[in-house]
Design a protein around this motif. Structure first.
Motif, PDB file in Angstrom:
ATOM      1  N   ARG A   1      57.297  41.960  59.691  1.00 27.58           N
ATOM      2  CA  ARG A   1      58.036  42.620  60.918  1.00 27.58           C
ATOM      3  C   ARG A   1      58.433  44.000  60.865  1.00 27.58           C
ATOM      4  N   THR A   2      58.930  44.379  59.889  1.00 23.94           N
ATOM      5  CA  THR A   2      59.613  45.670  59.448  1.00 23.94           C
ATOM      6  C   THR A   2      59.072  46.162  58.203  1.00 23.94           C
ATOM      7  N   GLY A   3      58.215  45.573  57.271  1.00 23.79           N
ATOM      8  CA  GLY A   3      57.739  46.353  56.281  1.00 23.79           C
ATOM      9  C   GLY A   3      58.551  46.308  55.286  1.00 23.79           C
ATOM     10  N   LYS A   4      59.730  45.967  55.441  1.00 27.60           N
ATOM     11  CA  LYS A   4      60.722  46.133  54.303  1.00 27.60           C
ATOM     12  C   LYS A   4      60.481  45.221  52.869  1.00 27.60           C
ATOM     13  N   THR A   5      60.337  45.968  51.634  1.00 27.49           N
ATOM     14  CA  THR A   5      60.543  45.209  50.587  1.00 27.49           C
ATOM     15  C   THR A   5      61.471  44.061  50.356  1.00 27.49           C
ATOM     16  N   LEU A   6      61.065  42.733  50.197  1.00 29.19           N
ATOM     17  CA  LEU A   6      62.252  41.778  49.891  1.00 29.19           C
ATOM     18  C   LEU A   6      62.403  41.499  48.367  1.00 29.19           C
ATOM     19  N   TRP A   7      61.335  41.705  47.602  1.00 30.18           N
ATOM     20  CA  TRP A   7      61.292  41.546  46.200  1.00 30.18           C
ATOM     21  C   TRP A   7      60.119  41.916  45.564  1.00 30.18           C
ATOM     22  N   THR A   8      60.206  42.194  44.292  1.00 26.71           N
ATOM     23  CA  THR A   8      58.989  42.684  43.501  1.00 26.71           C
ATOM     24  C   THR A   8      59.287  41.888  42.029  1.00 26.71           C
ATOM     25  N   SER A   9      58.354  41.474  41.354  1.00 24.14           N
ATOM     26  CA  SER A   9      58.526  40.910  40.366  1.00 24.14           C
ATOM     27  C   SER A   9      58.543  42.221  39.190  1.00 24.14           C
ATOM     28  N   ASN A  10      58.894  41.855  37.540  1.00 24.11           N
ATOM     29  CA  ASN A  10      59.299  42.750  36.807  1.00 24.11           C
ATOM     30  C   ASN A  10      57.993  43.707  36.544  1.00 24.11           C
ATOM     31  N   GLY A  11      56.778  43.081  36.765  1.00 25.05           N
ATOM     32  CA  GLY A  11      55.735  43.653  36.267  1.00 25.05           C
ATOM     33  C   GLY A  11      55.248  43.351  34.893  1.00 25.05           C
ATOM     34  N   ARG A  12      53.956  44.162  34.692  1.00 22.65           N
ATOM     35  CA  ARG A  12      53.216  43.596  33.643  1.00 22.65           C
ATOM     36  C   ARG A  12      52.564  42.217  33.516  1.00 22.65           C
ATOM     37  N   GLU A  13      52.179  42.026  34.848  1.00 21.87           N
ATOM     38  CA  GLU A  13      51.529  40.885  35.351  1.00 21.87           C
ATOM     39  C   GLU A  13      49.984  40.826  35.027  1.00 21.87           C
ATOM     40  N   GLY A  14      49.391  41.956  34.903  1.00 24.08           N
ATOM     41  CA  GLY A  14      48.094  41.978  35.147  1.00 24.08           C
ATOM     42  C   GLY A  14      47.392  43.208  35.789  1.00 24.08           C
ATOM     43  N   ASP A  15      46.036  43.172  35.870  1.00 21.19           N
ATOM     44  CA  ASP A  15      45.503  44.426  36.264  1.00 21.19           C
ATOM     45  C   ASP A  15      45.158  43.798  37.778  1.00 21.19           C
ATOM     46  N   ASN A  16      44.999  42.667  38.182  1.00 10.00           N
ATOM     47  CA  ASN A  16      44.402  42.187  39.315  1.00 10.00           C
ATOM     48  C   ASN A  16      45.315  40.664  39.722  1.00 10.00           C
ATOM     49  N   ALA A  17      45.162  40.246  40.572  1.00 12.68           N
ATOM     50  CA  ALA A  17      45.444  38.868  40.974  1.00 12.68           C
ATOM     51  C   ALA A  17      45.172  38.555  42.473  1.00 12.68           C
ATOM     52  N   ALA A  18      44.802  37.277  42.463  1.00 12.33           N
ATOM     53  CA  ALA A  18      44.107  36.683  43.788  1.00 12.33           C
ATOM     54  C   ALA A  18      45.177  35.565  44.175  1.00 12.33           C
ATOM     55  N   ILE A  19      45.685  35.757  45.481  1.00 15.42           N
ATOM     56  CA  ILE A  19      46.794  34.826  45.905  1.00 15.42           C
ATOM     57  C   ILE A  19      46.415  34.023  47.048  1.00 15.42           C
ATOM     58  N   VAL A  20      46.963  32.822  46.919  1.00 17.16           N
ATOM     59  CA  VAL A  20      46.304  31.878  48.125  1.00 17.16           C
ATOM     60  C   VAL A  20      47.725  31.340  48.681  1.00 17.16           C
ATOM     61  N   VAL A  21      47.819  30.920  49.796  1.00 20.37           N
ATOM     62  CA  VAL A  21      48.961  30.206  50.564  1.00 20.37           C
ATOM     63  C   VAL A  21      48.551  28.762  50.562  1.00 20.37           C
ATOM     64  N   ALA A  22      49.145  27.597  50.283  1.00 21.27           N
ATOM     65  CA  ALA A  22      48.853  26.356  50.446  1.00 21.27           C
ATOM     66  C   ALA A  22      50.196  25.657  50.774  1.00 21.27           C
TER      67      ALA A  22
ATOM     68  N   PRO B   1      41.324  31.217  43.719  1.00 19.81           N
ATOM     69  CA  PRO B   1      41.346  29.855  43.525  1.00 19.81           C
ATOM     70  C   PRO B   1      41.018  29.336  44.844  1.00 19.81           C
ATOM     71  N   VAL B   2      40.601  28.205  44.929  1.00 14.45           N
ATOM     72  CA  VAL B   2      40.509  27.272  46.103  1.00 14.45           C
ATOM     73  C   VAL B   2      41.201  25.886  46.086  1.00 14.45           C
ATOM     74  N   VAL B   3      42.022  25.828  46.934  1.00 13.67           N
ATOM     75  CA  VAL B   3      42.928  24.766  46.877  1.00 13.67           C
ATOM     76  C   VAL B   3      42.732  23.541  47.930  1.00 13.67           C
ATOM     77  N   VAL B   4      42.143  22.500  47.405  1.00 13.59           N
ATOM     78  CA  VAL B   4      41.534  21.521  48.424  1.00 13.59           C
ATOM     79  C   VAL B   4      42.216  20.220  48.129  1.00 13.59           C
TER      80      VAL B   4
ATOM     81  N   LEU C   1      39.945  24.598  42.624  1.00 11.14           N
ATOM     82  CA  LEU C   1      38.860  25.011  41.903  1.00 11.14           C
ATOM     83  C   LEU C   1      39.055  26.497  41.465  1.00 11.14           C
ATOM     84  N   ILE C   2      38.801  26.875  40.069  1.00  7.76           N
ATOM     85  CA  ILE C   2      38.880  28.068  39.420  1.00  7.76           C
ATOM     86  C   ILE C   2      37.666  28.595  38.878  1.00  7.76           C
ATOM     87  N   LYS C   3      37.208  29.711  39.130  1.00 14.14           N
ATOM     88  CA  LYS C   3      36.105  30.380  38.914  1.00 14.14           C
ATOM     89  C   LYS C   3      36.322  31.375  37.822  1.00 14.14           C
TER      90      LYS C   3
END
Length: 152
Positions: free
Chosen positions: A70-91, A131-134, A139-141
């Protein structure tokens, strides 16, 4: 992404922002509602869960984040050094965060903090696809295989 109003959207190339699309007679115009300079996305798309956006920023060598949609405000960030890319899925009430290093994090979809419930190493080569959550399966490729994991 559509949020709240049928003619609203969010652009996520680089810095996330919310843009309203407004019809003015026969023409369309845009109006920026908010933009967030705290996080920046390169090859990752955010996901919406309720009033929140969860994403992966390339800042700090890769960090997960949560924004109030609604506002664009950052609520939290992780510490970092998690990688170059990540795919996120909500289930349901969970986030499945798959890094390019083939680490799958299962976390609560929580706007207050990143609460990782479990971590799994799911492949021996890089993972770039979502990832595909069913049901109770995932499923992980990776670079050369497709694996079916069971949560049961």
């Amino acid at each position: 992404m559509t949020y709240d109003k049928p003619k609203s959207g969010a652009a996520t190339v680089g810095r996330p922002c919310m843009i309203n699309l407004i019809k003015d007679g026969a023409k369309w115009k845009t109006e920026q509602v908010w933009h967030n300079p705290d996080v920046s996305m390169y090859m990752s798309s955010p996901v919406a869960s309720g009033d929140y956006l969860f994403g992966f920023s390339h800042k700090r060598k890769g960090q997960f984040f949560c924004l109030d949609a609604r506002t664009g405000k950052t609520l939290w960030t992780s510490n970092g050094r998690e990688g170059d890319n990540a795919a996120i899925v909500v289930a349901g009430q969970f986030l499945f965060l798959l890094t390019d290093a083939a680490e799958l994090l299962v976390a609560k979809s929580d706007p207050k903090q990143l609460e990782v419930l479990k971590k799994y190493q799911v492949a021996e080569s890089p993972t770039w696809a979502h990832p595909v959550v069913v049901g109770g399966r995932i499923l992980i490729k990776d670079a050369s295989t497709l694996a079916l994991l069971s949560t049961e």
